[in-house]
Design an enzyme around this catalytic site. Structure first.
Site, PDB file in Angstrom:
ATOM      1  N   LYS A 158      29.941  35.416  33.329  1.00 36.16           N
ATOM      2  CA  LYS A 158      30.053  34.582  34.524  1.00 36.16           C
ATOM      3  C   LYS A 158      28.784  33.770  34.740  1.00 36.16           C
ATOM      4  O   LYS A 158      27.682  34.244  34.468  1.00 36.16           O
ATOM      5  CB  LYS A 158      30.288  35.447  35.767  1.00 36.16           C
ATOM      6  CG  LYS A 158      31.566  36.245  35.768  1.00 36.16           C
ATOM      7  CD  LYS A 158      31.663  37.037  37.067  1.00 36.16           C
ATOM      8  CE  LYS A 158      32.944  37.839  37.169  1.00 36.16           C
ATOM      9  NZ  LYS A 158      33.012  38.599  38.433  1.00 36.16           N
ATOM     10  N   GLU A 200      29.709  41.353  32.901  1.00 36.81           N
ATOM     11  CA  GLU A 200      30.272  42.476  33.635  1.00 36.81           C
ATOM     12  C   GLU A 200      31.460  43.055  32.876  1.00 36.81           C
ATOM     13  O   GLU A 200      32.079  42.377  32.045  1.00 36.81           O
ATOM     14  CB  GLU A 200      30.761  42.026  35.016  1.00 36.81           C
ATOM     15  CG  GLU A 200      29.666  41.691  35.998  1.00 36.81           C
ATOM     16  CD  GLU A 200      30.219  41.302  37.349  1.00 36.81           C
ATOM     17  OE1 GLU A 200      29.437  41.346  38.314  1.00 36.81           O
ATOM     18  OE2 GLU A 200      31.412  40.958  37.458  1.00 36.81           O
ATOM     19  N   HIS A 235      41.713  31.354  39.702  1.00 39.27           N
ATOM     20  CA  HIS A 235      40.682  31.943  40.568  1.00 39.27           C
ATOM     21  C   HIS A 235      40.648  31.324  41.969  1.00 39.27           C
ATOM     22  O   HIS A 235      39.707  31.569  42.721  1.00 39.27           O
ATOM     23  CB  HIS A 235      39.300  31.843  39.916  1.00 39.27           C
ATOM     24  CG  HIS A 235      39.237  32.456  38.552  1.00 39.27           C
ATOM     25  ND1 HIS A 235      39.188  33.823  38.347  1.00 39.27           N
ATOM     26  CD2 HIS A 235      39.239  31.893  37.320  1.00 39.27           C
ATOM     27  CE1 HIS A 235      39.140  34.069  37.047  1.00 39.27           C
ATOM     28  NE2 HIS A 235      39.183  32.929  36.412  1.00 39.27           N
ATOM     29  N   LYS A 237      42.494  31.189  45.640  1.00 37.01           N
ATOM     30  CA  LYS A 237      43.424  31.978  46.445  1.00 37.01           C
ATOM     31  C   LYS A 237      44.593  31.118  46.925  1.00 37.01           C
ATOM     32  O   LYS A 237      44.414  29.961  47.286  1.00 37.01           O
ATOM     33  CB  LYS A 237      42.680  32.580  47.638  1.00 37.01           C
ATOM     34  CG  LYS A 237      41.536  33.500  47.237  1.00 37.01           C
ATOM     35  CD  LYS A 237      40.629  33.811  48.406  1.00 37.01           C
ATOM     36  CE  LYS A 237      39.407  34.588  47.969  1.00 37.01           C
ATOM     37  NZ  LYS A 237      38.426  34.756  49.075  1.00 37.01           N
ATOM     38  N   ARG A 291      29.750  32.673  55.059  1.00 37.68           N
ATOM     39  CA  ARG A 291      30.389  31.674  55.926  1.00 37.68           C
ATOM     40  C   ARG A 291      31.734  32.209  56.393  1.00 37.68           C
ATOM     41  O   ARG A 291      32.155  33.297  56.016  1.00 37.68           O
ATOM     42  CB  ARG A 291      30.614  30.380  55.142  1.00 37.68           C
ATOM     43  CG  ARG A 291      31.394  30.619  53.846  1.00 37.68           C
ATOM     44  CD  ARG A 291      31.870  29.355  53.190  1.00 37.68           C
ATOM     45  NE  ARG A 291      32.378  29.568  51.841  1.00 37.68           N
ATOM     46  CZ  ARG A 291      33.574  30.040  51.533  1.00 37.68           C
ATOM     47  NH1 ARG A 291      34.414  30.378  52.500  1.00 37.68           N
ATOM     48  NH2 ARG A 291      33.949  30.200  50.273  1.00 37.68           N
ATOM     49  N   VAL A 294      38.489  30.603  54.535  1.00 40.55           N
ATOM     50  CA  VAL A 294      39.751  29.904  54.795  1.00 40.55           C
ATOM     51  C   VAL A 294      40.763  30.862  55.422  1.00 40.55           C
ATOM     52  O   VAL A 294      41.508  30.506  56.341  1.00 40.55           O
ATOM     53  CB  VAL A 294      40.314  29.313  53.482  1.00 40.55           C
ATOM     54  CG1 VAL A 294      41.675  28.662  53.722  1.00 40.55           C
ATOM     55  CG2 VAL A 294      39.346  28.313  52.873  1.00 40.55           C
TER      56      VAL A 294
END
Length: 447
Positions: A158, A200, A235, A237, A291, A294
């Site tokens: 990543k 990972e 990736h 949503k 933050r 959504v």
């Protein structure tokens, strides 16, 4: 409390924040590009300031123009919404230097959690369970092979500064590792200007579980439960629900408690979301978003607490309005993200909405900034609205969602509404039996 808040965003989230401000009796200023002059939030705000042409870099990402708008209008705080400058530490620092409150965490906390490697180190130090992998950036193939051998294949590489699936590659075997490492670094450098990557363990059938947290900045922290965001495409949503159909009460309390304590220990201020992959009863930290999300309305639906009100209260120095024992969970909620996209190819579909009718009734909420006759500009994210449905339990919620989707009308453009009408009738979805790969496999079958 603040006298005037400038909302540095657009679309449904700008309107969402504007509504919260009005309920609190706070004057509002919105900024907008020339493409958004007719947007609903511009029409409803107390004041509006045009800050540039349509491209985001010249308007919604133009820090100088936004600060100037604050000074011109006398705004004493800025709510960044999500996206754009909401996780920009430099923006938070500049506002502080001008004695303008950033409604969010400190620039330092944004920096820590914006660097995926440093975020993982911090999470580990705070007692949050993490995915086995490298402790920092991996630059050499030899080192990558050693780490991969230790944690076992498959592994995922990543981008440290990444997001949205860019700079992310899976190596199923040792033979795949070299090209996956090179490709991830190349993509990361091109997308983020930083080619640092880390490794990972790749979980094969995980769910995406995230915990909504709040801190007061003075050592107090709470959680508002979890959301299940496992239905994703590339990736991104698509469908979110709370609580997760995969967790039991013990798991829910355990991970919530861990996250609330971590936020308190960090001295974090405001809203945040700690995101995990969940598999076989174990949680693995992947990132923290500093933050509002959504999908925050599903949490509001099951708790009855306005998270934007809470953000404003904390940022103004008023502290948290609730203690952990005050937060109760009621029923089940699902959110569908309605995008101006072709429901099969997912290509953007900007244009004029000729007819817009939203569903209603008990337990139905629609967050949207569009209306009949509104012309969707081609310059920004394709999200045009969110349908949030709440019921006493998941079965009632699904039945209510089916009815609401049948009532929802958007003519003149293509939207993802047909996709959700298909999903709500699927047996796996009805049973809550899905993982982060389910939707892409489902869509591939339909092609």
């Amino acid at each position: 409390m603040f006298q005037k808040i400038l909302i540095a965003n657009r679309g449904e989230i700008a309107l969402r924040v504007l509504r919260a401000c009005k309920e609190l009796g706070i004057q509002t200023v919105v900024v907008h590009s020339t493409a958004d002059a007719d947007a609903m939030h511009v029409r409803l705000a107390d004041e509006s300031v045009c800050i540039g042409p349509p491209p985001s870099r010249d308007s919604y990402l133009n820090i100088h123009q936004i600060v100037a708008a604050c000074e011109i209008t006398g705004a004493d705080a800025v709510h960044p919404g999500y996206g754009f400058l909401s996780e920009n530490a430099k923006f938070a620092d500049i506002l502080a230097a001008h004695n303008i409150t950033f409604i969010g965490p400190s620039g330092d906390h944004i920096r820590i959690m914006g660097d995926k490697i440093e975020a993982k180190r911090t999470a580990k130090r705070l007692g949050i369970p993490v995915v086995p992998g490298s402790d920092g950036a991996v630059t050499e193939e030899k080192e990558a092979r050693r780490i991969a051998a230790e944690i076992g294949y498959p592994v995922i590489i990543k981008a440290s500064a990444g997001g949205g699936g860019r700079g992310m590659k899976v190596a199923l075997t040792e033979a795949d590792l070299e090209i996956a490492l090179q490709t991830a670094r190349t993509e990361a450098g091109a997308a983020f200007g930083d080619d640092a990557v880390y490794i990972e363990k790749y979980l094969e059938k995980p769910r995406h579980i995230e915990v909504q947290v709040f801190g007061d900045g003075f050592g107090q922290g709470v959680h508002f439960g979890e959301r299940d965001c496992s239905l994703q495409r590339r990736h991104q949503k698509v469908w979110e629900e709370a609580p997760s159909p995969a967790l039991n009460a013990e798991e829910r309390a355990r991970i919530g408690g861990i996250c609330a304590k971590a936020i308190a220990d960090l001295g974090y201020s405001g809203a945040g979301t700690i995101e995990f992959l969940y598999e076989n009863g174990e949680f693995y930290f992947i990132e923290m978003n500093t933050r509002l999300q959504v999908e925050h309305p599903v949490t509001e639906a099951i708790t009855g607490i306005d998270l934007v009100h809470e953000q404003i209260r904390v940022a103004s120095g008023g502290g948290l309005s609730v203690r952990q024992e005050d937060i109760k969970f009621n029923g089940h909620a699902i959110e569908c993200r309605i995008n101006a996209e072709d429901p099969r190819t997912f290509t953007p579909s900007p244009g004029t909405i000729t007819h817009f009718h939203t569903p209603g009734g008990l337990g139905i909420r629609v967050d949207s900034g569009v209306y009949s006759g509104y012309k969707i500009p081609p310059y920004y994210d394709s999200l045009i609205g969110k349908l949030i449905v709440h019921g006493r339990n998941r079965v009632e919620c699904m039945m209510r969602l089916r009815r609401a989707l049948d009532e929802f009308v958007v003519d003149g453009i293509k939207t993802t509404l047909p996709l959700f009408r298909d999903l709500v009738g699927n047996a796996d979805i009805a049973n809550g039996d899905y993982d982060i790969h389910w939707l892409e496999k489902y869509l591939a079958k339909g092609e």
